[in-house]
Motif scaffolding. Structure first.
Motif, short mmCIF file in Angstrom:
data_model
loop_
_atom_site.label_atom_id
_atom_site.label_comp_id
_atom_site.label_asym_id
_atom_site.label_seq_id
_atom_site.Cartn_x
_atom_site.Cartn_y
_atom_site.Cartn_z
N MET A 1 -30.44 -63.80 -64.27
CA MET A 1 -29.65 -64.94 -63.80
C MET A 1 -29.46 -65.94 -64.93
N ARG A 2 -28.29 -66.56 -64.96
CA ARG A 2 -27.94 -67.54 -65.99
C ARG A 2 -27.85 -68.92 -65.34
N PHE A 3 -28.89 -69.72 -65.51
CA PHE A 3 -28.93 -71.05 -64.91
C PHE A 3 -28.27 -72.06 -65.83
N VAL A 4 -27.42 -72.91 -65.24
CA VAL A 4 -26.70 -73.93 -66.01
C VAL A 4 -26.78 -75.26 -65.28
N GLN A 5 -26.77 -76.34 -66.07
CA GLN A 5 -26.57 -77.68 -65.54
C GLN A 5 -25.16 -78.09 -65.94
N PHE A 6 -24.39 -78.66 -65.02
CA PHE A 6 -22.99 -78.93 -65.33
C PHE A 6 -22.44 -80.05 -64.46
N THR A 7 -21.32 -80.57 -64.91
CA THR A 7 -20.48 -81.43 -64.08
C THR A 7 -19.09 -80.80 -64.05
N CYS A 8 -18.32 -81.16 -63.03
CA CYS A 8 -16.92 -80.69 -62.98
C CYS A 8 -16.07 -81.59 -63.87
N LYS A 9 -15.13 -81.02 -64.57
CA LYS A 9 -14.25 -81.80 -65.44
C LYS A 9 -13.43 -82.81 -64.64
N SER A 10 -13.23 -82.53 -63.38
CA SER A 10 -12.48 -83.44 -62.52
C SER A 10 -13.31 -84.63 -62.07
N GLY A 11 -14.61 -84.59 -62.37
CA GLY A 11 -15.50 -85.69 -62.00
C GLY A 11 -16.55 -85.24 -60.99
N GLY A 12 -17.46 -86.16 -60.68
CA GLY A 12 -18.50 -85.85 -59.71
C GLY A 12 -19.87 -85.77 -60.35
N LEU A 20 -22.37 -66.31 -63.06
CA LEU A 20 -22.48 -64.92 -62.65
C LEU A 20 -22.55 -63.96 -63.83
N GLU A 21 -21.92 -64.34 -64.92
CA GLU A 21 -22.01 -63.58 -66.17
C GLU A 21 -21.56 -64.50 -67.29
N GLY A 25 -17.66 -67.14 -63.62
CA GLY A 25 -17.69 -68.26 -62.71
C GLY A 25 -19.10 -68.73 -62.39
N ILE A 26 -19.20 -69.94 -61.80
CA ILE A 26 -20.48 -70.57 -61.54
C ILE A 26 -20.64 -70.83 -60.05
N VAL A 27 -21.79 -70.47 -59.52
CA VAL A 27 -22.17 -70.82 -58.15
C VAL A 27 -22.98 -72.11 -58.21
N ALA A 28 -22.49 -73.17 -57.60
CA ALA A 28 -23.13 -74.48 -57.64
C ALA A 28 -24.23 -74.55 -56.59
N LEU A 29 -25.44 -74.19 -56.96
CA LEU A 29 -26.55 -74.11 -56.01
C LEU A 29 -26.78 -75.42 -55.29
N SER A 30 -26.88 -76.52 -56.05
CA SER A 30 -27.23 -77.81 -55.47
C SER A 30 -26.09 -78.42 -54.65
N GLU A 62 -19.35 -67.53 -51.57
CA GLU A 62 -17.92 -67.22 -51.57
C GLU A 62 -17.15 -68.16 -52.48
N ASN A 63 -17.68 -69.36 -52.69
CA ASN A 63 -17.01 -70.34 -53.55
C ASN A 63 -17.61 -70.30 -54.94
N VAL A 64 -16.83 -69.85 -55.90
CA VAL A 64 -17.27 -69.74 -57.29
C VAL A 64 -16.34 -70.59 -58.15
N THR A 65 -16.94 -71.48 -58.94
CA THR A 65 -16.16 -72.38 -59.78
C THR A 65 -15.88 -71.72 -61.13
N PRO A 66 -14.63 -71.62 -61.55
CA PRO A 66 -14.33 -71.01 -62.86
C PRO A 66 -14.96 -71.81 -64.00
N GLU A 67 -15.35 -71.12 -65.05
CA GLU A 67 -15.97 -71.78 -66.20
C GLU A 67 -15.05 -72.86 -66.77
#
Length: 288
Positions: A1-12, A20-21, A25-30, A62-67
């Motif tokens: 598994m590839r764990f990442v900390q991130f924010t969305c470029k649109s804000g938040g 996932l690889e 794409g990224i599954v936002a666990l939190s 089902e919801n995966v955020t593109p890199e």
């Protein structure tokens, strides 16, 4: 598994996710489950319960955020300890003319200097000898003290990539031979882009490690050149201090650093430093 900390470029807000690889794409666990912390350190403190929950979320997501829609932050922050191992590649020892160490040489950097995988490196006005060092990074997954080498793997959660930026004048001459200040200036530890769990790496002792400056290769080696392997390092350090979830250990750099070149080479304003370890990911940081 590839764990990442991130924010969305649109804000938040910041999120903890699983990519996932590499490049995927990224599954936002939190975001999906509010009981999952938004940072890896607290996630690791939650132990196997949170890890199993993360695996379930990823398998059902089902919801995966593109890199392309996220900004990666440093993948682990807020740790208790940021330890480093010096002179730990045989090819680096050879280029410096130093004998191979009998035991790991330990120093540290301040955790507050960590920056993300695409953030700028700020060149300090008090040094004109700033150098590059690609490093494999151990991420500790659970608390341990007096660990033996045979069990050390149990305490390693995974690995990431660091650029151990170093002001050689302050490391070697201007601070009484103590490394801390030369290694710990603001922004001197780009980290990321992900923490890859150890089970997802086929052989951590056979990974290519590289640094480029302005597209020109400067370091090109392999983790098989490591003198002390990750279990050796974890066991050794745990004899002195208690290792805690989220602690990281930079394992040393291979040959090709700027200070050992003839003539020496150092980073300048505008330089682009790229740092990569095979299968783990790449950093790209501009010097400003």
């Amino acid at each position: 598994m590839r764990f990442v900390q991130f924010t969305c470029k649109s804000g938040g807000p910041q999120h903890l996710g699983v990519q996932l690889e590499q490049g995927g794409g990224i599954v936002a666990l939190s975001k999906i489950d509010s009981s999952v912390p938004n940072n890896l350190k607290e996630f690791l403190e939650g132990g196997d319960d949170l890890l199993n929950k993360a695996k379930r979320i990823v398998s059902e997501a089902e919801n995966v955020t593109p890199e392309a829609e996220v900004k990666f932050l440093a993948p682990v922050t807020g740790m208790d300890k940021l330890a480093c191992i010096g002179l730990n590649y045989a090819d680096h020892a050879k280029e410096t003319g130093e004998a191979l160490p009998e035991r790991p040489m330990v120093f540290s950097k301040f955790p507050s200097i960590i920056i993300g995988p695409t953030d700028n490196i700020e060149l300090p006005t008090i040094s004109d000898e700033v150098d590059w060092e690609v490093e494999l990074v151990i991420v500790i997954g659970k608390k341990g003290k007096h660990i033996n080498k045979q069990n050390a793997e149990d305490y390693i959660f995974g690995y990431t990539v660091a650029q151990d930026v170093s002001a050689r004048d302050w490391q070697k001459r201007l601070n009484g031979g103590q490394f801390l200040i030369g290694k710990s200036m603001d922004t001197f530890c780009p980290l990321g882009p992900a923490v890859i769990t150890k089970d997802a790496i086929s052989d951590v002792n056979n990974l290519r490690v590289k640094t480029w400056v302005n597209g020109k290769i400067k370091q090109d080696s392999n983790t098989r050149e490591l003198i002390f392997k990750p279990p050796d390092i974890v066991a050794h350090l745990s004899q002195f201090v208690t290792l805690l979830p989220g602690d990281i250990i930079l394992t040393g750099t291979p040959g090709g650093v700027g200070v050992s070149r003839n003539p020496p080479e150092y980073l300048k304003k505008g330089d682009i430093v790229e740092t990569e370890i095979e299968g783990l990911g790449r950093l790209q940081n501009k010097c400003v």
